[in-house]
Design a protein around this motif. Structure first.
Motif, PDB file in Angstrom:
ATOM      1  N   MET A   1       0.826  -1.201   0.000  1.00 24.81           N
ATOM      2  CA  MET A   1       0.000   0.000   0.000  1.00 24.81           C
ATOM      3  C   MET A   1       0.866   1.259   0.000  1.00 24.81           C
ATOM      4  O   MET A   1       0.622   2.200  -0.769  1.00 24.81           O
ATOM      5  CB  MET A   1      -0.925  -0.009   1.227  1.00 24.81           C
ATOM      6  CG  MET A   1      -1.803   1.237   1.330  1.00 24.81           C
ATOM      7  SD  MET A   1      -2.901   1.183   2.763  1.00 24.81           S
ATOM      8  CE  MET A   1      -4.080  -0.045   2.230  1.00 24.81           C
ATOM      9  N   VAL A   2       1.891   1.272   0.845  1.00 25.18           N
ATOM     10  CA  VAL A   2       2.769   2.442   0.936  1.00 25.18           C
ATOM     11  C   VAL A   2       3.562   2.623  -0.360  1.00 25.18           C
ATOM     12  O   VAL A   2       3.740   3.750  -0.844  1.00 25.18           O
ATOM     13  CB  VAL A   2       3.722   2.315   2.146  1.00 25.18           C
ATOM     14  CG1 VAL A   2       4.750   3.445   2.147  1.00 25.18           C
ATOM     15  CG2 VAL A   2       2.927   2.324   3.442  1.00 25.18           C
ATOM     16  N   ALA A   3       4.046   1.514  -0.937  1.00 22.87           N
ATOM     17  CA  ALA A   3       4.799   1.595  -2.197  1.00 22.87           C
ATOM     18  C   ALA A   3       3.928   2.162  -3.315  1.00 22.87           C
ATOM     19  O   ALA A   3       4.369   3.023  -4.094  1.00 22.87           O
ATOM     20  CB  ALA A   3       5.323   0.210  -2.579  1.00 22.87           C
ATOM     21  N   LEU A   4       2.679   1.707  -3.384  1.00 24.68           N
ATOM     22  CA  LEU A   4       1.764   2.207  -4.405  1.00 24.68           C
ATOM     23  C   LEU A   4       1.485   3.693  -4.219  1.00 24.68           C
ATOM     24  O   LEU A   4       1.506   4.474  -5.185  1.00 24.68           O
ATOM     25  CB  LEU A   4       0.446   1.424  -4.352  1.00 24.68           C
ATOM     26  CG  LEU A   4      -0.654   1.897  -5.309  1.00 24.68           C
ATOM     27  CD1 LEU A   4      -0.209   1.782  -6.763  1.00 24.68           C
ATOM     28  CD2 LEU A   4      -1.936   1.107  -5.067  1.00 24.68           C
ATOM     29  N   MET A   5       1.230   4.106  -2.989  1.00 26.83           N
ATOM     30  CA  MET A   5       0.981   5.516  -2.701  1.00 26.83           C
ATOM     31  C   MET A   5       2.178   6.374  -3.098  1.00 26.83           C
ATOM     32  O   MET A   5       2.023   7.475  -3.632  1.00 26.83           O
ATOM     33  CB  MET A   5       0.675   5.707  -1.209  1.00 26.83           C
ATOM     34  CG  MET A   5      -0.682   5.202  -0.780  1.00 26.83           C
ATOM     35  SD  MET A   5      -0.921   5.317   1.004  1.00 26.83           S
ATOM     36  CE  MET A   5      -0.696   7.068   1.257  1.00 26.83           C
ATOM     37  N   THR A   6       3.380   5.871  -2.840  1.00 31.02           N
ATOM     38  CA  THR A   6       4.599   6.611  -3.174  1.00 31.02           C
ATOM     39  C   THR A   6       4.703   6.828  -4.680  1.00 31.02           C
ATOM     40  O   THR A   6       4.962   7.942  -5.146  1.00 31.02           O
ATOM     41  CB  THR A   6       5.837   5.856  -2.655  1.00 31.02           C
ATOM     42  OG1 THR A   6       5.745   5.720  -1.233  1.00 31.02           O
ATOM     43  CG2 THR A   6       7.114   6.586  -3.011  1.00 31.02           C
ATOM     44  N   VAL A   7       4.478   5.759  -5.443  1.00 29.00           N
ATOM     45  CA  VAL A   7       4.573   5.849  -6.908  1.00 29.00           C
ATOM     46  C   VAL A   7       3.532   6.820  -7.460  1.00 29.00           C
ATOM     47  O   VAL A   7       3.850   7.704  -8.278  1.00 29.00           O
ATOM     48  CB  VAL A   7       4.407   4.453  -7.549  1.00 29.00           C
ATOM     49  CG1 VAL A   7       4.286   4.575  -9.067  1.00 29.00           C
ATOM     50  CG2 VAL A   7       5.578   3.549  -7.178  1.00 29.00           C
ATOM     51  N   LEU A   8       2.275   6.681  -7.014  1.00 27.66           N
ATOM     52  CA  LEU A   8       1.213   7.546  -7.519  1.00 27.66           C
ATOM     53  C   LEU A   8       1.429   8.998  -7.105  1.00 27.66           C
ATOM     54  O   LEU A   8       1.137   9.926  -7.876  1.00 27.66           O
ATOM     55  CB  LEU A   8      -0.147   7.056  -7.007  1.00 27.66           C
ATOM     56  CG  LEU A   8      -0.642   5.720  -7.581  1.00 27.66           C
ATOM     57  CD1 LEU A   8      -1.982   5.336  -6.960  1.00 27.66           C
ATOM     58  CD2 LEU A   8      -0.765   5.785  -9.093  1.00 27.66           C
ATOM     59  N   ASN A   9       1.955   9.206  -5.913  1.00 25.97           N
ATOM     60  CA  ASN A   9       2.194  10.563  -5.449  1.00 25.97           C
ATOM     61  C   ASN A   9       3.265  11.250  -6.285  1.00 25.97           C
ATOM     62  O   ASN A   9       3.144  12.432  -6.633  1.00 25.97           O
ATOM     63  CB  ASN A   9       2.598  10.566  -3.980  1.00 25.97           C
ATOM     64  CG  ASN A   9       2.476  11.937  -3.355  1.00 25.97           C
ATOM     65  OD1 ASN A   9       1.481  12.625  -3.518  1.00 25.97           O
ATOM     66  ND2 ASN A   9       3.516  12.351  -2.649  1.00 25.97           N
ATOM     67  N   VAL A  10       4.314  10.515  -6.616  1.00 24.20           N
ATOM     68  CA  VAL A  10       5.368  11.066  -7.470  1.00 24.20           C
ATOM     69  C   VAL A  10       4.801  11.424  -8.845  1.00 24.20           C
ATOM     70  O   VAL A  10       5.103  12.487  -9.409  1.00 24.20           O
ATOM     71  CB  VAL A  10       6.540  10.074  -7.604  1.00 24.20           C
ATOM     72  CG1 VAL A  10       7.532  10.543  -8.673  1.00 24.20           C
ATOM     73  CG2 VAL A  10       7.257   9.915  -6.265  1.00 24.20           C
ATOM     74  N   ILE A  11       3.948  10.547  -9.394  1.00 31.62           N
ATOM     75  CA  ILE A  11       3.315  10.808 -10.694  1.00 31.62           C
ATOM     76  C   ILE A  11       2.487  12.094 -10.644  1.00 31.62           C
ATOM     77  O   ILE A  11       2.537  12.934 -11.560  1.00 31.62           O
ATOM     78  CB  ILE A  11       2.440   9.614 -11.125  1.00 31.62           C
ATOM     79  CG1 ILE A  11       3.327   8.399 -11.446  1.00 31.62           C
ATOM     80  CG2 ILE A  11       1.582   9.978 -12.334  1.00 31.62           C
ATOM     81  CD1 ILE A  11       2.550   7.130 -11.709  1.00 31.62           C
ATOM     82  N   ILE A  12       1.730  12.278  -9.560  1.00 31.13           N
ATOM     83  CA  ILE A  12       0.889  13.471  -9.422  1.00 31.13           C
ATOM     84  C   ILE A  12       1.739  14.735  -9.337  1.00 31.13           C
ATOM     85  O   ILE A  12       1.460  15.751  -9.987  1.00 31.13           O
ATOM     86  CB  ILE A  12      -0.023  13.346  -8.188  1.00 31.13           C
ATOM     87  CG1 ILE A  12      -1.181  12.398  -8.498  1.00 31.13           C
ATOM     88  CG2 ILE A  12      -0.561  14.702  -7.755  1.00 31.13           C
ATOM     89  CD1 ILE A  12      -2.112  12.162  -7.356  1.00 31.13           C
ATOM     90  N   GLN A  13       2.807  14.685  -8.529  1.00 34.61           N
ATOM     91  CA  GLN A  13       3.657  15.869  -8.374  1.00 34.61           C
ATOM     92  C   GLN A  13       4.343  16.241  -9.690  1.00 34.61           C
ATOM     93  O   GLN A  13       4.442  17.421 -10.039  1.00 34.61           O
ATOM     94  CB  GLN A  13       4.697  15.630  -7.273  1.00 34.61           C
ATOM     95  CG  GLN A  13       4.124  15.397  -5.888  1.00 34.61           C
ATOM     96  CD  GLN A  13       3.249  16.537  -5.405  1.00 34.61           C
ATOM     97  OE1 GLN A  13       3.452  17.690  -5.771  1.00 34.61           O
ATOM     98  NE2 GLN A  13       2.259  16.223  -4.590  1.00 34.61           N
TER      99      GLN A  13
END
Length: 514
Positions: free
Chosen positions: A186-198
């Motif tokens: 869950m944390v790994a997925l959130m990290t990847v998606l957050n980087v994509i958004i930024q």
């Protein structure tokens, strides 16, 4: 075009609110069962740690929005671009501090949680802290671009991006859970998606809005001005974290992951309840700012305070009564029998939270009058007191003890303290406010008491029975509240738009059908 952005942005905001609540209702129980209490508790601990690190934003995001609007209105585009360059440097420094603190936490996980977590759990927490530390290191330098998009009122892009995040995060996480991944996944997925958004925000600013960032020295005078403006916003964020993130950290250190999981679900229910108050259209906010600015009479301000409080109570009273009556069965069916205590914890959080939610226009009044300093410092003191009380009560009462400490802090501060301040210093007619709310609450209270007695003889032990019970309650509650609790003005707020919609539909119908 700008009006369309505002309208579309507002509609998409309500779409996000509805989508978030749907995800919480339908995805959360699946996630809780697939992850188990231990894994979800670990995730909640790390999420709370990172929530404290995000406080390093210092309220600068709102400041960027304000000063962007100011410089654009004054035509100072060069100064604006230089300000962005300064903020990129500031946020990069903050990102470096966040990474340093994250690494320090990584090496001290055993010190904080060694007595309550197993060796395997400690290892997972360390991995998640590293992932979230990397997340913050990337996020902070790029945070400015999200604020710039807000300042330029490009709401559609922001809202669509947020909807995409919710959809993709939920969909991919369901697949990961099916494949056996848990908290770390869950944390790994959130990290990847957050980087994509930024990165998406950066690209939109660079190529969509054509923002230019110039590095022309550090503007000390401007930074001092900005720091003064953002300080009390920062205090507000600190208070929020002390109230809603400290419980998971304390329970994780003193009790264990199961207690954290139960408490975290209660916090999620509290957030859903709070979201319903933000769903009420802020049609009065520009008006109260104008009234406060031009020194309107005390009666006018009081009337608006009471009127908006009543409108918010209309929404929240139904949800609160429903949760009191059906919440225990709902939590057991929704989250599972292991989360039965969540109902009590959620009640301890939701009931005292109702008062500041129906009085939140008071914040706007204080901002308009530039008198937010007392509120910020007062709340900070009480939130700190609440954390100390949690440390005392958690050993014996676990999650319920933490919730009681938070409730006491809110009652002392947001019930008693701020109501006295509004009455004595801001000259708002608080006695009349509570008389009005008391009259509104009488019918729902009596009805809820009757339903409570009936439910002692009825067992709602299935989803179907629970749904039927809720529908029957709402079917009786709404007409009773409409007749007994609402005034003519409030009925018209609902009735007039319905009339307009029906009139438009009738006008579009073929003559024979009409």
């Amino acid at each position: 075009m700008q009006v369309n952005q505002l309208k579309a942005g507002a509609l998409l905001s309500y779409g996000i609110l509805g989508l978030s609540n749907l995800v919480a209702l339908f995805y959360t129980p699946y996630m809780l069962r697939m992850m188990g209490q231990s894994e979800y508790g670990l995730y909640a601990i790390v999420a709370s740690i990172m929530a404290y690190l995000t406080v390093l934003d210092f309220g600068l995001g709102n400041t960027i929005v304000r000063y962007t609007a100011k410089f654009r209105a004054e035509g100072k585009l060069k100064e604006l671009n230089s300000m962005y360059g300064m903020f990129v440097l500031v946020y990069s420094a903050i990102g470096l501090i966040a990474v340093t603190l994250g690494i320090a936490l990584y090496f001290n996980v055993d010190f904080f949680y060694g007595d309550s977590l197993t060796t395997e759990e400690l290892y997972k927490v360390e991995v998640m802290i590293l992932l979230m530390t990397f997340n913050l290191g990337i996020t902070f330098p790029l945070t400015i671009f999200n604020s710039i998009i807000t300042a330029y009122e490009k709401f559609v892009f922001q809202r669509v991006l947020r909807i995409g995040y919710i959809v993709f995060n939920t969909s991919i996480m369901i697949l990961l859970l099916m494949m056996g991944y848990r908290a770390i996944g869950m944390v790994a997925l959130m990290t990847v998606l957050n980087v994509i958004i930024q990165v998406s925000n950066f690209c939109y600013c660079r190529y969509g809005i054509k923002i230019k960032v110039r590095f022309k020295g550090f503007q000390k005078d401007l930074f001092k001005e900005i720091a003064g403006y953002s300080f009390f916003i920062f205090l507000g964020v600190i208070v929020d974290r002390l109230y809603w993130s400290s419980g998971q950290l304390i329970l994780g250190a003193k009790v264990g992951t199961a207690a954290v999981a139960v408490f975290a679900v209660a916090i999620q229910l509290q957030q859903m309840y709070r979201n319903f108050s933000t769903a009420i259209p802020g049609v009065f906010l520009p008006k109260v700012t104008a009234m406060a600015t031009k020194q309107s009479s005390e009666k006018e301000i009081s009337d608006l305070f009471i009127r908006t409080g009543r409108i918010q109570f209309i929404i929240l009273s139904l949800i609160l009564c429903g949760f009191v009556l059906f919440g225990q069965q709902f939590v057991i069916i929704w989250a599972g029998a292991d989360y039965a205590e969540t109902y009590i914890i959620a009640l301890l959080l939701i009931v005292p939270l109702t008062v500041p939610l129906i009085q939140n226009i008071g914040i706007t009044i204080l901002l308009a009058r530039n008198k937010v300093k007392f509120r910020s410092l007062f709340y900070l003191g009480l939130a700190s007191f609440s954390v100390v009380l949690q440390l005392i009560l958690v050993d014996k009462f676990q999650g319920i003890g933490s919730a009681v400490a938070i409730a006491i802090g809110m009652i002392l501060g947001q019930w008693i303290g701020m109501n006295i301040y509004y009455y004595k210093k801001e000259k708002i007619d608080i006695p009349r406010f509570w008389k009005e709310i008391g009259r509104m609450a009488l019918a729902p209270f009596i009805l809820s008491l009757l339903v409570f007695v009936i439910l002692r003889w009825v067992e709602l032990d299935s989803l179907l029975k629970l749904a039927v019970g809720i529908v029957c309650f709402v079917a009786v509650y709404l007409p009773v509240f409409w007749k007994m609790s609402m005034n003519e003005y409030e009925r018209n707020l609902i009735y007039s738009p319905v009339q307009k919609v029906l009139a438009k539909l009738k006008g579009k119908m073929p003559a024979k059908l009409v």
